[in-house]
Design a protein around this motif. Structure first.
Motif, mmCIF file in Angstrom:
data_model
loop_
_atom_site.group_PDB
_atom_site.id
_atom_site.type_symbol
_atom_site.label_atom_id
_atom_site.label_comp_id
_atom_site.label_asym_id
_atom_site.label_seq_id
_atom_site.Cartn_x
_atom_site.Cartn_y
_atom_site.Cartn_z
ATOM 1 N N LYS A 1 0.817 -1.211 0.000
ATOM 2 C CA LYS A 1 0.000 0.000 0.000
ATOM 3 C C LYS A 1 0.852 1.263 0.000
ATOM 4 O O LYS A 1 0.309 2.370 -0.042
ATOM 5 N N LEU A 2 2.181 1.082 0.044
ATOM 6 C CA LEU A 2 3.087 2.221 0.122
ATOM 7 C C LEU A 2 3.939 2.329 -1.137
ATOM 8 O O LEU A 2 4.375 1.317 -1.695
ATOM 9 N N CYS A 3 4.176 3.557 -1.551
ATOM 10 C CA CYS A 3 4.988 3.819 -2.746
ATOM 11 C C CYS A 3 6.061 4.856 -2.428
ATOM 12 O O CYS A 3 5.902 5.678 -1.497
ATOM 13 N N LEU A 4 7.141 4.811 -3.217
ATOM 14 C CA LEU A 4 8.212 5.783 -3.060
ATOM 15 C C LEU A 4 7.636 7.182 -3.246
ATOM 16 O O LEU A 4 6.915 7.440 -4.207
ATOM 17 N N ASP A 5 7.978 8.098 -2.332
ATOM 18 C CA ASP A 5 7.329 9.410 -2.306
ATOM 19 C C ASP A 5 8.351 10.476 -1.931
ATOM 20 O O ASP A 5 9.183 10.260 -1.045
ATOM 21 N N SER A 6 8.285 11.628 -2.580
ATOM 22 C CA SER A 6 9.231 12.704 -2.269
ATOM 23 C C SER A 6 8.903 13.373 -0.941
ATOM 24 O O SER A 6 9.691 14.174 -0.439
ATOM 25 N N MET A 7 7.730 13.074 -0.379
ATOM 26 C CA MET A 7 7.305 13.599 0.928
ATOM 27 C C MET A 7 7.213 15.121 0.937
ATOM 28 O O MET A 7 7.399 15.765 1.966
ATOM 29 N N GLY A 8 6.943 15.695 -0.202
ATOM 30 C CA GLY A 8 6.811 17.145 -0.296
ATOM 31 C C GLY A 8 7.605 17.695 -1.459
ATOM 32 O O GLY A 8 8.070 16.950 -2.330
ATOM 33 N N PRO A 9 7.783 19.011 -1.519
ATOM 34 C CA PRO A 9 8.575 19.613 -2.599
ATOM 35 C C PRO A 9 10.011 19.086 -2.585
ATOM 36 O O PRO A 9 10.543 18.753 -1.522
ATOM 37 N N PRO B 1 1.332 9.219 -11.943
ATOM 38 C CA PRO B 1 0.852 9.751 -10.669
ATOM 39 C C PRO B 1 1.248 11.214 -10.523
ATOM 40 O O PRO B 1 1.818 11.818 -11.432
ATOM 41 N N SER B 2 0.991 11.762 -9.354
ATOM 42 C CA SER B 2 1.393 13.147 -9.117
ATOM 43 C C SER B 2 2.912 13.242 -9.083
ATOM 44 O O SER B 2 3.633 12.228 -9.019
ATOM 45 N N ARG B 3 3.380 14.457 -9.075
ATOM 46 C CA ARG B 3 4.820 14.715 -9.085
ATOM 47 C C ARG B 3 5.535 13.980 -7.947
ATOM 48 O O ARG B 3 6.660 13.511 -8.108
ATOM 49 N N ARG B 4 4.895 13.862 -6.786
ATOM 50 C CA ARG B 4 5.539 13.265 -5.606
ATOM 51 C C ARG B 4 5.884 11.800 -5.816
ATOM 52 O O ARG B 4 6.861 11.292 -5.237
ATOM 53 N N GLN B 5 5.093 11.081 -6.605
ATOM 54 C CA GLN B 5 5.287 9.633 -6.755
ATOM 55 C C GLN B 5 5.655 9.228 -8.180
ATOM 56 O O GLN B 5 5.575 8.058 -8.526
ATOM 57 N N ASP B 6 6.065 10.181 -8.958
ATOM 58 C CA ASP B 6 6.396 9.904 -10.363
ATOM 59 C C ASP B 6 7.915 9.866 -10.523
ATOM 60 O O ASP B 6 8.580 10.901 -10.456
ATOM 61 N N TRP B 7 8.463 8.673 -10.754
ATOM 62 C CA TRP B 7 9.915 8.476 -10.793
ATOM 63 C C TRP B 7 10.336 7.891 -12.126
ATOM 64 O O TRP B 7 9.541 7.271 -12.839
ATOM 65 N N SER B 8 11.604 8.065 -12.457
ATOM 66 C CA SER B 8 12.133 7.404 -13.644
ATOM 67 C C SER B 8 13.562 6.940 -13.394
ATOM 68 O O SER B 8 14.366 7.651 -12.778
ATOM 69 N N LEU B 9 13.832 5.721 -13.816
ATOM 70 C CA LEU B 9 15.211 5.234 -13.927
ATOM 71 C C LEU B 9 15.651 5.697 -15.304
ATOM 72 O O LEU B 9 15.369 5.059 -16.313
ATOM 73 N N SER B 10 16.289 6.865 -15.341
ATOM 74 C CA SER B 10 16.433 7.594 -16.599
ATOM 75 C C SER B 10 17.539 7.025 -17.476
ATOM 76 O O SER B 10 18.348 6.194 -17.034
ATOM 77 N N GLU B 11 17.571 7.523 -18.703
ATOM 78 C CA GLU B 11 18.616 7.114 -19.639
ATOM 79 C C GLU B 11 20.003 7.520 -19.153
ATOM 80 O O GLU B 11 21.014 7.026 -19.659
ATOM 81 N N SER B 12 20.053 8.407 -18.147
ATOM 82 C CA SER B 12 21.342 8.800 -17.556
ATOM 83 C C SER B 12 21.727 7.888 -16.400
ATOM 84 O O SER B 12 22.695 8.162 -15.682
ATOM 85 N N HIS B 13 20.937 6.811 -16.167
ATOM 86 C CA HIS B 13 21.220 5.793 -15.160
ATOM 87 C C HIS B 13 21.015 6.296 -13.739
ATOM 88 O O HIS B 13 21.530 5.707 -12.785
ATOM 89 N N ASP B 14 20.272 7.380 -13.576
ATOM 90 C CA ASP B 14 19.950 7.861 -12.236
ATOM 91 C C ASP B 14 18.480 7.600 -11.947
ATOM 92 O O ASP B 14 17.680 7.319 -12.838
ATOM 93 N N LEU B 15 18.109 7.677 -10.660
ATOM 94 C CA LEU B 15 16.724 7.545 -10.244
ATOM 95 C C LEU B 15 16.241 8.941 -9.858
ATOM 96 O O LEU B 15 16.699 9.519 -8.871
ATOM 97 N N ARG B 16 15.330 9.498 -10.656
ATOM 98 C CA ARG B 16 14.959 10.907 -10.500
ATOM 99 C C ARG B 16 13.448 11.086 -10.495
ATOM 100 O O ARG B 16 12.702 10.193 -10.922
ATOM 101 N N MET B 17 13.035 12.255 -10.021
ATOM 102 C CA MET B 17 11.650 12.653 -10.208
ATOM 103 C C MET B 17 11.470 12.860 -11.712
ATOM 104 O O MET B 17 12.202 13.631 -12.325
#
Length: 597
Positions: free
Chosen positions: A463-471, A489-505
């Motif tokens: 029931k829990l997802c990775l969250d930025s917990m605010g701005p 999802p909203s900005r807080r829970q929207d993540w990407s393992l990007s083409e730059s190999h980082d985990l980012r909003m």
């Protein structure tokens, strides 16, 4: 002797009576024939043009005598040649008018409003015939403070190069112009030289979209043809458009748009054609022609998105689609809304190479048309289009604009959403995959080349997802209740393992990194630093691990009781170290290590 006279009289009477009967029969036959002809004409006129049976007959619609007269013309700018102004004393005025109108208005005044043009169509177009029974067209031209000679040249080019029987009317819609020569002088000129032209005048500025709607409401022709007020129609431009609509009333058609130079008024071809598209901030873009369309340069080809300024559409089909969304303000987004509706609701959109119209593309120094609107009407328009037609793809638009749309109120969309349901329109995914199938390759939305993206759910605490917990202000991130929307999802829970190999909003420049770079460390958001191993992450699909820092063998771990996340030594079959992305691009992830810097 008397018997002979009586016989002659009888013969004469018989002849007269016979002649009278024959006369009556012939008269009746002619009357019946004329009545049948009139009835047939009435039936044809009252039958929708796409249902008429006489359409099989073809005709060459070229006006050879007019083309011959044009060929004999001479003078400044004739045959679409470049015109130059050499009077040094008026150069200041020329610059002022150039800035005001976005083109050389002074040179426009020196060129005849009836000037000739080069026939730059493919040679095969000159031999094509079109249906002899074509529908009538209402040509709608909105304008605001258009330079008079340029507007008149637009009108004359249409009248001079269009079969008169095809023009039901030309409707000018004046969007509250304040130039004096666009009032009474224009009215008098039209009355004297252009009898098929009608003028609608707004009592306040309402914008391009409202002007087009007003023209369409007024129109009585079978087909609506929307034009700009600084164009020149080329030879035989209308029959090829109408022909395609007769074949299928749910077809909207666009001419090839040639270029009228903003400085010299030289008329040239823009290119050999392209297909309309957009990027993910809704800037208009173009896609190359398909190889199959290059083989026959006279054949109409499918176009995902119209440029928007010049097109023709059945009046009935236009109103079945409910015209333009009347919540769209001034201008902007209307070509996307109509293009999406046409394709997704059972129609098609074609470009027609044998129909060509020149257009003045205003100079970059043009000061533009002012508006009294204080709100951001352009992005409000875009949001209305996105919310009604783009389904989940709208989030690509929103993510590319860094929160721009979050504060925009798109207004009431009840009518537009009901229309989409009523017409059983297809999904935007269908449009992308079947109509604009190469758009994503040419204009990829941010995240399309990511290894994984969307919501990141804890399998140990589902029931829990990775969250930025605010701005994203360099605070420690954690886990929070999962939102309903997984892929976007909203900005807080929207993540990407990007083409730059980082985990980012996703779509942001904030990347996940440890505070102390050791086990049991909390995770914070830092400014992304491309290529840094301190921000390097990998998704191990077998174990569902989010592995941190290259070869450090640290994995992301959830701590549900504190709503925190940390990194620790990776442990097999430990549910709180297992995570699930909303979307994983398996093809790209297979090549993850090959793409490391």
């Amino acid at each position: 002797m008397r018997y002979s006279i009586n016989l002659n009289i009888i013969r004469l009477l018989f002849f007269l009576m016979t002649s009278f009967v024959i006369f009556l029969l012939l008269s009746q036959w002619f009357y019946i024939r004329q009545a049948l002809k009139e009835k047939e004409t009435e039936i044809i006129q009252n039958t929708p043009f796409w249902q008429r049976k006489s359409n099989a007959e073809l005709k060459d619609w070229h006006d050879i005598s007019a083309m011959t007269r044009d060929a004999e013309r001479s003078g400044l700018g004739e045959h679409g040649k470049a015109a130059y102004f050499t009077n040094l004393s008026k150069q200041k005025l020329q610059r002022e008018l150039f800035k005001e109108h976005g083109f050389n208005a002074l040179i426009s005044d020196k060129i005849s409003v009836n000037r000739s043009l080069p026939d730059i169509r493919d040679q095969g177009c000159q031999n094509l015939q079109y249906f002899a029974d074509l529908p009538t067209a209402s040509i709608i031209i909105p304008f605001y403070n258009e330079h008079l000679s340029t507007l008149l040249r637009s009108l004359h080019s249409i009248v001079n190069r269009t079969p008169p029987e095809l023009i039901k009317e030309i409707i000018l819609v004046d969007d509250f112009s304040d130039m004096s020569n666009l009032k009474k002088p224009l009215d008098e000129y039209v009355k004297l030289h252009l009898p098929k032209v009608e003028i609608i005048r707004f009592r306040k500025r309402q914008g391009l979209i409202a002007a087009r709607i007003a023209g369409a409401v007024k129109a009585a022709g079978d087909v609506l043809v929307f034009m700009d007020s600084h164009v020149e129609a080329n030879y035989n431009w209308l029959p090829p458009l109408l022909h395609e609509i007769v074949l299928n009333k749910r077809t909207a058609v666009c001419p090839m748009i040639d270029v009228i130079d903003d400085g010299t008024f030289e008329y040239t071809a823009q290119d050999e054609g392209a297909r309309g598209a957009f990027d993910w901030i809704l800037d208009y873009k173009r896609l190359p022609l398909l190889e199959s369309d290059r083989k026959n340069r006279t054949k109409p080809f499918e176009n995902p998105i119209m440029a928007g300024g010049l097109f023709a559409i059945s009046r009935e089909w236009f109103w079945e689609l409910d015209g333009y969304d009347d919540g769209l303000d001034i201008w902007g987004g209307e070509q996307y809304e109509l293009s999406f509706k046409i394709w997704m609701c059972g129609g098609r959109l074609l470009d027609v190479p044998c129909s060509r119209v020149g257009h003045i593309f205003r100079n970059d120094d043009w000061t533009g048309v002012t508006s009294d609107r204080e709100d951001d009407y352009l992005h409000k328009n875009y949001k209305r289009v996105a919310e009604v037609w783009m389904d989940d793809y709208k989030y690509y638009l929103y993510k590319h604009t860094h929160g721009l749309y979050e504060t925009i109120n798109e207004g009431d969309l009840t009518k537009q959403l009901a229309l989409r349901e009523k017409l059983h329109c297809k999904s935007f995914k269908w449009f992308i995959e079947n109509v604009a199938f190469d758009l994503v390759k040419s204009y990829p939305p941010r995240g399309i080349t990511d290894f994984a993206f969307g919501q990141v759910r804890s399998l140990g605490a589902p029931k829990l997802c990775l969250d930025s917990m605010g701005p994203p202000d360099y605070r420690a991130i954690g886990v929070d209740a999962c939102e309903t929307m997984r892929l976007f999802p909203s900005r807080r829970q929207d993540w990407s393992l990007s083409e730059s190999h980082d985990l980012r909003m996703r779509g942001e420049e904030y990347c996940l990194q440890t505070a102390e770079r050791k086990p049991n460390s909390q995770l914070l958001l830092y400014d992304c630093s491309y290529g840094s191993k301190d921000q390097q992450w990998y998704y191990n699909r077998r174990h569902k691990w989010l592995v941190y820092g290259g070869k450090r063998h640290l994995c992301l771990e959830a701590r549900p009781e504190f709503k925190q996340v940390v990194v620790n030594r990776c442990r097999k079959h430990y549910a709180l170290m297992q995570w699930q992305f909303a979307h994983v691009n398996h093809t790209l992830l297979d090549a993850y290590f090959e793409t490391l810097p």
